[in-house]
Design a protein around this motif. Structure first.
Motif, mmCIF file in Angstrom:
data_model
loop_
_atom_site.group_PDB
_atom_site.id
_atom_site.type_symbol
_atom_site.label_atom_id
_atom_site.label_comp_id
_atom_site.label_asym_id
_atom_site.label_seq_id
_atom_site.Cartn_x
_atom_site.Cartn_y
_atom_site.Cartn_z
ATOM 1 N N PRO A 156 0.543 9.041 -12.092
ATOM 2 C CA PRO A 156 -0.891 8.739 -12.021
ATOM 3 C C PRO A 156 -1.432 8.031 -13.251
ATOM 4 O O PRO A 156 -2.512 7.438 -13.188
ATOM 5 C CB PRO A 156 -1.533 10.122 -11.856
ATOM 6 C CG PRO A 156 -0.533 11.073 -12.443
ATOM 7 C CD PRO A 156 0.815 10.498 -12.152
ATOM 8 N N TRP A 208 2.582 1.641 -3.390
ATOM 9 C CA TRP A 208 1.573 1.861 -4.443
ATOM 10 C C TRP A 208 1.105 3.308 -4.446
ATOM 11 O O TRP A 208 0.974 3.934 -5.509
ATOM 12 C CB TRP A 208 0.415 0.900 -4.207
ATOM 13 C CG TRP A 208 -0.776 1.104 -5.092
ATOM 14 C CD1 TRP A 208 -0.876 0.807 -6.422
ATOM 15 C CD2 TRP A 208 -2.037 1.641 -4.700
ATOM 16 N NE1 TRP A 208 -2.138 1.129 -6.884
ATOM 17 C CE2 TRP A 208 -2.866 1.646 -5.847
ATOM 18 C CE3 TRP A 208 -2.551 2.111 -3.493
ATOM 19 C CZ2 TRP A 208 -4.173 2.106 -5.816
ATOM 20 C CZ3 TRP A 208 -3.855 2.565 -3.470
ATOM 21 C CH2 TRP A 208 -4.653 2.566 -4.618
ATOM 22 N N ARG A 209 0.856 3.855 -3.256
ATOM 23 C CA ARG A 209 0.415 5.247 -3.182
ATOM 24 C C ARG A 209 1.491 6.194 -3.702
ATOM 25 O O ARG A 209 1.202 7.179 -4.380
ATOM 26 C CB ARG A 209 0.040 5.588 -1.741
ATOM 27 C CG ARG A 209 -1.225 4.886 -1.254
ATOM 28 C CD ARG A 209 -1.679 5.435 0.082
ATOM 29 N NE ARG A 209 -2.924 4.799 0.524
ATOM 30 C CZ ARG A 209 -3.005 3.921 1.512
ATOM 31 N NH1 ARG A 209 -1.906 3.558 2.168
ATOM 32 N NH2 ARG A 209 -4.162 3.387 1.848
ATOM 33 N N GLN A 210 2.752 5.913 -3.357
ATOM 34 C CA GLN A 210 3.852 6.751 -3.838
ATOM 35 C C GLN A 210 3.951 6.690 -5.361
ATOM 36 O O GLN A 210 4.183 7.716 -6.021
ATOM 37 C CB GLN A 210 5.165 6.312 -3.198
ATOM 38 C CG GLN A 210 5.253 6.607 -1.709
ATOM 39 C CD GLN A 210 6.330 5.794 -1.022
ATOM 40 O OE1 GLN A 210 7.131 5.117 -1.674
ATOM 41 N NE2 GLN A 210 6.352 5.847 0.299
ATOM 42 N N TRP A 211 3.774 5.504 -5.932
ATOM 43 C CA TRP A 211 3.812 5.357 -7.387
ATOM 44 C C TRP A 211 2.695 6.162 -8.041
ATOM 45 O O TRP A 211 2.913 6.853 -9.034
ATOM 46 C CB TRP A 211 3.703 3.874 -7.770
ATOM 47 C CG TRP A 211 5.019 3.168 -7.802
ATOM 48 C CD1 TRP A 211 5.913 3.064 -6.781
ATOM 49 C CD2 TRP A 211 5.585 2.474 -8.915
ATOM 50 N NE1 TRP A 211 6.997 2.329 -7.189
ATOM 51 C CE2 TRP A 211 6.821 1.954 -8.479
ATOM 52 C CE3 TRP A 211 5.155 2.219 -10.215
ATOM 53 C CZ2 TRP A 211 7.638 1.209 -9.325
ATOM 54 C CZ3 TRP A 211 5.967 1.474 -11.054
ATOM 55 C CH2 TRP A 211 7.197 0.984 -10.609
ATOM 56 N N LEU A 212 1.479 6.059 -7.510
ATOM 57 C CA LEU A 212 0.358 6.766 -8.135
ATOM 58 C C LEU A 212 0.488 8.278 -7.964
ATOM 59 O O LEU A 212 0.036 9.038 -8.826
ATOM 60 C CB LEU A 212 -0.965 6.281 -7.546
ATOM 61 C CG LEU A 212 -1.393 4.873 -7.955
ATOM 62 C CD1 LEU A 212 -2.804 4.582 -7.459
ATOM 63 C CD2 LEU A 212 -1.335 4.669 -9.469
ATOM 64 N N ASP A 213 1.074 8.710 -6.858
ATOM 65 C CA ASP A 213 1.314 10.145 -6.699
ATOM 66 C C ASP A 213 2.293 10.650 -7.759
ATOM 67 O O ASP A 213 2.127 11.739 -8.309
ATOM 68 C CB ASP A 213 1.870 10.445 -5.308
ATOM 69 C CG ASP A 213 0.815 10.340 -4.224
ATOM 70 O OD1 ASP A 213 -0.384 10.350 -4.570
ATOM 71 O OD2 ASP A 213 1.186 10.231 -3.043
ATOM 72 N N ARG A 214 3.310 9.857 -8.038
ATOM 73 C CA ARG A 214 4.339 10.282 -8.989
ATOM 74 C C ARG A 214 3.932 10.001 -10.435
ATOM 75 O O ARG A 214 4.210 10.814 -11.326
ATOM 76 C CB ARG A 214 5.653 9.568 -8.671
ATOM 77 C CG ARG A 214 6.786 9.945 -9.612
ATOM 78 C CD ARG A 214 8.119 9.490 -9.091
ATOM 79 N NE ARG A 214 9.193 9.812 -10.016
ATOM 80 C CZ ARG A 214 10.473 9.610 -9.766
ATOM 81 N NH1 ARG A 214 10.859 9.117 -8.595
ATOM 82 N NH2 ARG A 214 11.396 9.910 -10.662
ATOM 83 N N SER A 259 10.781 6.828 -0.972
ATOM 84 C CA SER A 259 10.789 5.552 -1.647
ATOM 85 C C SER A 259 11.432 4.437 -0.846
ATOM 86 O O SER A 259 11.993 3.520 -1.390
ATOM 87 C CB SER A 259 11.522 5.686 -2.989
ATOM 88 O OG SER A 259 12.843 6.136 -2.779
ATOM 89 N N LEU A 316 0.793 -1.233 0.000
ATOM 90 C CA LEU A 316 0.000 0.000 0.000
ATOM 91 C C LEU A 316 0.827 1.285 0.000
ATOM 92 O O LEU A 316 0.578 2.169 -0.829
ATOM 93 C CB LEU A 316 -0.968 -0.001 1.180
ATOM 94 C CG LEU A 316 -2.277 -0.761 0.963
ATOM 95 C CD1 LEU A 316 -3.119 -0.740 2.230
ATOM 96 C CD2 LEU A 316 -3.061 -0.171 -0.205
ATOM 97 N N PRO A 317 1.811 1.456 0.906
ATOM 98 C CA PRO A 317 2.533 2.732 0.882
ATOM 99 C C PRO A 317 3.316 2.960 -0.403
ATOM 100 O O PRO A 317 3.380 4.085 -0.903
ATOM 101 C CB PRO A 317 3.466 2.636 2.104
ATOM 102 C CG PRO A 317 3.537 1.192 2.432
ATOM 103 C CD PRO A 317 2.243 0.601 2.020
#
Length: 272
Positions: free
Chosen positions: A22, A14-20, A266, A11-12
């Motif tokens: 999208p 994945w969220r970082q990937w989608l923030d960077r 990261s 989860l953490p």
């Protein structure tokens, strides 16, 4: 990211990937090495390169959109039978058998009366699972999700809760007296001291560095020189690491220099 990795660890990151990134186009426009860097400590880092390659293919072939056709999904880099059918079923509500370890075990018990499924998904597994799906595509997609939950929560490997299972009345394994497996159970993979651990230590140095590093900075991460050399060679072979002419090493496809990573960014999860 979820393949072979628990949700809590994914989860953490994945969220970082989608923030960077999208959208696929954003990931495709960045360097492959940045995907490896952002992968952190999730383990099996080749998946990061496959995600980048998939994003690049989506931009080139499909205008940056994920296709809804199973054959086109299967043709994408890094997308196998499970992932393609999962995307088609859960994103596009289509009727496809989605078979993971838990579903294999559930279907093996309900249909064939065996205590467990095999270690890999076969055509027979797909056919047996598809035969259990409702005809309506949206209902079939819901059933596919339900099968996964039943296998994970009720029809477990060691402590099945057959009395609470909605398939209990039609389960061939339960009707046969719930026989135990005849083969020994599969042991979890050992990690400590393996080449996988050494690969992780080497990649950690390269992820945290702003650019390629001298060989000496890699040599200090593991005392066994032969194992360290072997691990580094596999990272080079896998395309995760590049060797520069001056005997420095960096993440594959990264620019010569990068800003230092954000300590809160990261890092991923615990080491694997």
């Amino acid at each position: 990211m979820l393949q072979q990795t628990p949700v809590a660890r994914v989860l953490p990151v994945w969220r970082q990937w989608l923030d960077r990134w999208p959208e696929p186009a954003a990931l495709a426009a960045d360097e492959p090495g940045e995907a490896i860097r952002m992968w952190g400590r999730l383990g099996y880092p080749r998946r990061a390169l496959r995600l980048h390659g998939c994003a690049t293919a989506l931009v080139a072939r499909h205008g940056g959109q994920v296709p809804d056709d199973l054959a086109e999904l299967l043709d994408l880099p890094g997308v196998g039978a499970y992932t393609a059918r999962a995307v088609a079923a859960f994103a596009y509500r289509q009727r496809h058998p989605v078979v993971d370890t838990n579903v294999r075990r559930l279907v093996a018990r309900v249909v064939a009366g065996r205590p467990d499924g095999g270690q890999t998904t076969t055509g027979a597994d797909l056919a047996a699972t598809e035969a259990l799906l409702p005809a309506e595509p949206a209902d079939a997609a819901a059933a596919s999700a339900a099968f996964m939950e039943l296998g994970a929560l009720l029809c477990t490997a060691r402590s099945p809760q057959c009395g609470a299972c909605p398939l209990g009345s039609r389960c061939a394994w339960r009707a046969g007296g719930e026989p135990l497996p005849t083969a020994p159970s599969r042991r979890p993979q050992r990690y400590a001291g393996t080449d996988r651990q050494v690969r992780g230590e080497l990649l950690a140095v390269l992820r945290e560095a702003p650019g390629p590093v001298p060989r000496a900075e890699l040599d200090v991460v593991w005392p066994d020189a032969s194992q360290r050399e072997r691990a580094l060679a596999t990272l080079l072979d896998d395309g995760l690491v590049e060797r520069h002419p001056d005997n420095r090493y960096g993440l594959a496809g990264s620019a010569t220099t990068k800003p230092p990573p954000d300590p809160a960014g990261s890092g991923g999860g615990p080491r694997r």
